[in-house]
Scaffold this active site. Structure first.
Site, short mmCIF file in Angstrom:
data_model
loop_
_atom_site.label_atom_id
_atom_site.label_comp_id
_atom_site.label_asym_id
_atom_site.label_seq_id
_atom_site.Cartn_x
_atom_site.Cartn_y
_atom_site.Cartn_z
N TYR A 41 -8.31 -3.14 -12.19
CA TYR A 41 -8.21 -1.76 -11.75
C TYR A 41 -6.79 -1.20 -11.91
CZ TYR A 41 -6.12 -2.89 -7.19
OH TYR A 41 -5.29 -3.30 -6.20
N HIS A 54 -26.39 21.43 -2.10
CA HIS A 54 -26.46 22.05 -3.43
C HIS A 54 -25.44 23.15 -3.58
CE1 HIS A 54 -28.43 22.90 -7.18
NE2 HIS A 54 -28.48 24.15 -6.88
N CYS A 66 -1.36 1.78 -3.21
CA CYS A 66 -2.30 2.89 -3.02
C CYS A 66 -1.64 4.26 -3.01
CB CYS A 66 -3.04 2.73 -1.69
SG CYS A 66 -3.50 1.05 -1.31
N CYS A 123 0.83 -1.21 0.00
CA CYS A 123 0.00 0.00 0.00
C CYS A 123 0.85 1.25 0.00
CB CYS A 123 -0.91 -0.01 1.23
SG CYS A 123 -1.72 1.55 1.56
N GLU A 170 -25.39 15.13 -4.33
CA GLU A 170 -26.81 15.30 -4.01
C GLU A 170 -27.69 14.44 -4.91
OE1 GLU A 170 -28.65 19.19 -4.78
OE2 GLU A 170 -26.99 19.69 -6.10
#
Lengths: 496, 551
Positions: free
Chosen positions: A211, A470, A76, A71, A475
């Site tokens: 990935y 917003h 990562c 990692c 949202e």
């Protein structure tokens, strides 16, 4: 279930027995995410802990590793740093319509980024070492081997061998990239090297649709490299929601990556102009770098496990029960070496559960339900829970699918033609949200909170009752009013 | 008008414990009305949290007459609903009312980027003068920070990137035109009749639009609000946020008066576009009403990016000098040389001259229309949603109110908007996301709370070398383990907060957060990996509590 062993009805006897004839209560082989977590937490519970790790270097091998593990050193963290670096490529294009006048010539200095990345990794490597010493864990540098159910041997750099006895042994040696067996494979590299290339390649060919392949395609494309992505299936990212896979493919293509679906590489040939990658369609792709992102294998070869009788599966992964215990009661394993769900936070969870179970007096099983994850392509994909296909397969009744495809506000002015796609999969009977996915800017950051809601069985009604923030992309997840489609589950109804 | 809604009745839940003897509309409405006052006053402190506060002892049934006198039910109206103001709340209520079968008209002033008594535009504040243009400017201004960051990631520019304000304004305005067009289409497609002009109430069921009269069973007032500039000498030289979003040229040096979210957002915008930005706030800290730690943190981060804060400094006068530059005189002295002085000192409901007095619609002292929990005003046939009611002035809240109203009036489903755990964001740079209680509110309401905080340097900043940090905070009820509040300031905070808002609204506990696996490497994962409380506040330990009281 067959491997659910002695642990039941035997609440953490470890500390009570306190057998003093062992050098350590716990000896851990491998100081990556899982190993470090398990060591630290075990030490916090009062255990005497030793841990060994190979010497540090960015590129791993049988004899090279480093505290921090995949990692921090080869996964990562460096990957995300490069994704950040590459993202500016697209950002600079987007800035112009927002009124920014940029010089014609914009340079990207790969060596500078590489150096800064290495500095950061070195810093983190130091931090992890300090974490261990602060927790009172004794760190040994060298190659660890299992010499017996309670015996570990560490071969140090100078060749001297140390031998320690431990009440429990934890194997957390992770995994490594795997090369396909094709002629000329030695001309290709793995993700380890790709994170540390001396020069930025002008042309790359990437083999793989997972990935890692997709992330590197985005990284290089953002830095101005010509990218050919070759994968066997129709779409990249097998195992993810099909609709989202198609979105990712479309975005990669939209950003300028050349996709070669249903294609494999058969041979690599060295030429004066670079490496010639030959596909099974007879196409020849020229490249400065060929990356194999064709899977990873557990690091179990040199641990002497067979001699002690620790069972492995056909891929070489250590077989463990729900408590991460192997068939030898004193030997345990966590993280990628067990090939369960190969993610850092999962290794951390397994390490924590191990420490609680063995030294904390609390039996703890890792919970693999609703684990969110992200693919740091540009733009990224993030998911939690079930894909539409999985939901249909597992559902008793109908599955409601809510999707939203929209042009993110930023693109309205930048002019970038790239839609964000969001999706909720809902059990029609219970209203429970079974899965959420998103492909678009900030998807991984957005998905974390959604994951908390899913983990606790949130219903669509609960999503709907939440007021939006917003203007945000997120949202959209709480304003999906109409069902896009309803699909009947395929699981036979048994309750009728 | 052969449409629904002749006389209809439905079951109503009244929250007032007071004895009700008559079911006539005026009484009903007075009841709600008195309720509403305490509601809006206590909104920020209590309502955000506990809906149970308002739970009725037992439901009671009422007949809600659609008109003020029950005998006029046969009256033929031009429309079932006439909406004044086509912003977020008005458009939402109208569309849904029409979807439920009502005949609906909506009136709106002609389009302009600057609002006045005579100009507005379909889309309203959010689309034309608020959320949308603001965020577009935030996007634009953020690039300067990204250019700086990118240097740390190996990107080099031959010459410093320069910003052209005119391009931005042109592209922004083109987008606003597009959006106002979309909103018009939405109305058209929902069969809502759009009337351009200034609507004025002339009777409980009558609206005058530029001399033409329309009758309606229900009138909805959703005219929003407008920025307010205090009356000090020279205030005619000041601009408000409407103007700031559409300036002919970029300010060289700007004074922003105010410490609220609008002030901070514009400070970030102009700072990012390389204006010299001075913010004048009356208090010691920005963002009154927000969590104290967030207030400190965002102030520090913004100052680090080059914004100069003048605290406890109130403006007294603006003086224009011969060269055209502006000076701001405050209680502490005079700061000179501003090209622009912007006031972000609050907004006022647009209730002047829309005929409210003529029908006795009650307004509060700020001019906001007083409404009950169903958005009904003191005149039973007149309703109001959105900023004109000054409840929680946010677009999604106006949408919620509009939707609830449409259900109440035209779907036989009396619906109260739910104001608990409404999340919100400030698009400052760095931005803020929050949902639920602040630490101060939590301590006041629950006494014993555990506070988890994390203040870290994000991965991006370690490479860019910039002093950016991220701050996160969870507030947990010690007794129930429920997460009461979540606050974040740092990159992506608004996007990150939304999902957590779902979890918090659903009443999840800290243990639920802990049980969730992180997404690595993200900033958001920090919210599910906070293991140890930073502090535990207990009623029994007054010394700790006193630190956070009196705010």
């Amino acid at each position: 279930m067959a491997r659910k062993m002695l642990i039941d009805g035997e609440p953490a006897p470890a500390l009570e027995e306190e057998a003093t004839n062992f050098d350590f209560d716990l000896f851990v082989i491998g100081a990556g995410s899982g190993g470090v977590r398990a060591s630290r937490f075990s030490a916090n519970f009062g255990a005497k802990v030793g841990i060994c790790e190979l010497p540090y270097h960015p590129i791993s091998s049988e004899t090279i590793g480093g505290v921090g593990g995949t990692c921090v050193i080869r996964g990562c963290v460096p990957k995300k740093i490069l994704v950040y670096g590459a993202s500016y490529g697209g950002e600079l294009e987007d800035a112009r319509n927002y009124g920014w006048q940029l010089s014609e010539k914009i340079d990207f200095d790969w060596k500078k980024l590489l150096q800064k990345k290495t500095d950061e990794i070195n810093r983190l490597n130091g931090i992890y070492k300090r974490l261990l010493s602060n927790a009172g864990v004794k760190l040994f540098e060298g190659e660890g081997k299992v010499a017996g159910p309670h015996e570990v041997e560490v071969t140090q750099l100078d060749g001297t061998k140390l031998s320690y006895s431990a009440k429990h042994i934890l194997i957390a040696t992770g995994g490594r990239a795997h090369l396909p067996d094709i002629p000329g494979k030695e001309l290709g590299i793995t993700s380890d090297e790709a994170l540390s290339l001396e020069e930025l390649p002008k042309r790359v060919v990437i083999l793989g649709g997972g990935y890692i392949a997709v992330e590197f395609a985005s990284i290089w494309q953002g830095m101005g490299t010509t990218v050919n992505l070759v994968f066997r299936k129709e779409l990249p990212l097998r195992g993810f929601d099909d609709e989202m896979r198609a979105v990712v493919a479309r975005n990669l293509e939209g950003r300028g990556i050349n996709l070669h679906p249903r294609t494999n590489l058969t041979q690599l040939i060295k030429t004066e102009d670079g490496i010639k990658a030959v596909t099974d369609h007879g196409e020849e792709l020229m490249a400065d770098v060929v990356l194999f992102a064709t899977g990873r294998v557990p690091n179990t070869k040199r641990l002497n496990l067979e001699a002690v009788g620790v069972e492995l599966d056909h891929c070489g992964a250590i077989k463990v029960d729900e408590y991460s215990r192997t068939n030898i009661p004193s030997i345990w394993a966590v993280g990628d070496v067990t090939d369960r769900m190969n993610l850092t936070p999962v290794a951390l969870m397994e390490g924590t559960c191990f420490a609680k179970t063995v030294f904390g007096g609390q039996e703890s099983k890792a919970d693999y339900s609703n684990i969110p994850c992200a693919v740091f392509s540009i733009p990224p994909l993030s998911v939690v829970g079930l894909s539409e296909e999985q939901a249909i397969e597992q559902a008793n009744g109908d599955v409601h699918v809510f999707t939203s495809t929209f042009n993110p506000m930023k693109n309205t002015i930048s002019g970038r033609q790239e839609k964000t796609v969001m999706k909720l999969v809902v059990d029609a009977q219970t209203d429970k949200v079974l899965g959420a996915s998103m492909c678009g800017p900030d998807a991984p950051e957005i998905m974390q909170g959604i994951a908390v809601a899913l983990k606790c069985g949130a219903t669509k009604a609960q999503f709907d009752s939440t007021v939006g923030i917003h203007p945000s992309s997120a949202e959209e997840f709480v304003t999906m009013r109409s069902v896009t489609r309803t699909v009947a589950g395929t699981k036979p109804r048994t309750s009728l | 008008m052969a449409v629904a809604a002749t006389s209809f009745s439905f079951s109503f839940t009244v929250t007032t414990p007071k004895k009700i003897s008559s079911l006539s509309s005026p009484t009903l409405h007075t009841l709600f009305f008195s309720k509403t006052i305490s509601f809006s006053h206590s909104l920020r402190k209590t309502l955000l949290l506990s809906p149970s506060h308002h739970t009725p002892t037992r439901p009671r049934s009422f007949t809600l007459s659609a008109s003020s006198s029950s005998s006029s039910n046969s009256h033929n109206y031009d429309f079932d609903l006439f909406t004044i103001g086509a912003g977020s709340g008005g458009v939402r209520a109208s569309r849904f009312a029409a979807n439920y079968g009502a005949s609906v008209a909506i009136c709106e002033l002609p389009f302009s980027t600057i609002s006045s008594d005579l100009t507005g535009g379909v889309g309203g504040t959010c689309v034309l003068r608020g959320c949308v243009p603001k965020k577009l400017l935030v996007y634009s201004s953020k690039y300067s920070h990204e250019f700086e960051e990118s240097n740390g990631f190996g990107w080099k520019y031959d010459s410093e990137p320069k910003h052209d304000w005119t391009t931005l304004m042109a592209n922004k305005n083109a987008e606003l035109q597009r959006l106002t067009g979309i909103y018009k289409n939405i109305l058209k497609n929902s069969n809502v009749q759009l009337i351009e002009g200034r609507g004025k109430i002339v009777g409980p069921h009558t609206v005058d639009v530029d001399g033409k009269l329309y009758s309606a069973r229900h009138i909805l007032v959703s005219v929003g609000g407008r920025p307010f500039i205090p009356d000090i000498p020279g205030s005619e030289h000041a601009i408000d946020s409407d103007a700031a979003l559409d300036l002919p040229s970029k300010p060289e040096k700007i004074a922003i008066v105010g410490g609220g979210y609008i002030a901070l957002e514009f400070a970030g915008i102009f700072n990012g576009l390389k204006s010299d930005v001075h913010v004048f706030i009356r208090q010691k800290k920005v963002l009154r009403g927000f969590d104290e730690e967030i207030r400190d943190f965002v102030g520090e981060q913004m100052a680090l990016r080059g914004i100069e804060f003048h605290t406890e400094e109130s403006p007294q006068a603006i003086v224009k000098s011969a060269d055209g530059s502006l000076s701001l005189k405050t209680n502490k002295g005079t700061v000179e040389g501003f090209s622009h002085i912007m006031f972000a000192t609050g907004r006022k409901p647009n209730t002047m001259n829309i005929g409210l007095e003529s029908v006795c619609v009650k307004t509060d002292k700020k001019g906001a229309i007083e409404v009950n929990e169903y958005s009904q005003s003191s005149v039973p046939s007149i309703w109001a949603v959105g900023d004109v009611t000054d409840r929680i002035n946010l677009t999604p809240v106006a949408l919620m109110e509009g939707m609830a109203l449409a259900k109440t009036l035209f779907q036989n489903e009396p619906t109260k908007p739910d104001y608990s755990y409404v999340p919100s964001a400030v698009f400052s740079q760095p931005p803020i996301g929050q949902v639920g209680l602040t630490e101060e509110q939590a301590v006041e309401q629950y006494g014993d709370v555990d506070i988890f905080t994390s203040n870290f340097r994000p991965l991006k900043a370690t490479l860019s070398g910039l002093p950016d940090r991220t701050f996160m905070k969870l507030i947990v009820c010690a007794k129930t383990n429920r997460v009461l509040g979540l606050h974040m300031c740092g990159e992506d905070s608004p996007e990150i907060t939304q999902g957590f808002a779902v979890a918090i609204k659903a009443g999840l506990t800290k243990a639920d957060f802990d049980a969730t696996v992180g997404i690595h490497p993200t900033a958001a994962e920090e919210f599910v990996t906070m293991r140890t409380p930073t502090r535990k506040i207990r009623k029994t330990s007054p010394s700790e509590v006193s630190d956070t009281e009196g705010l």
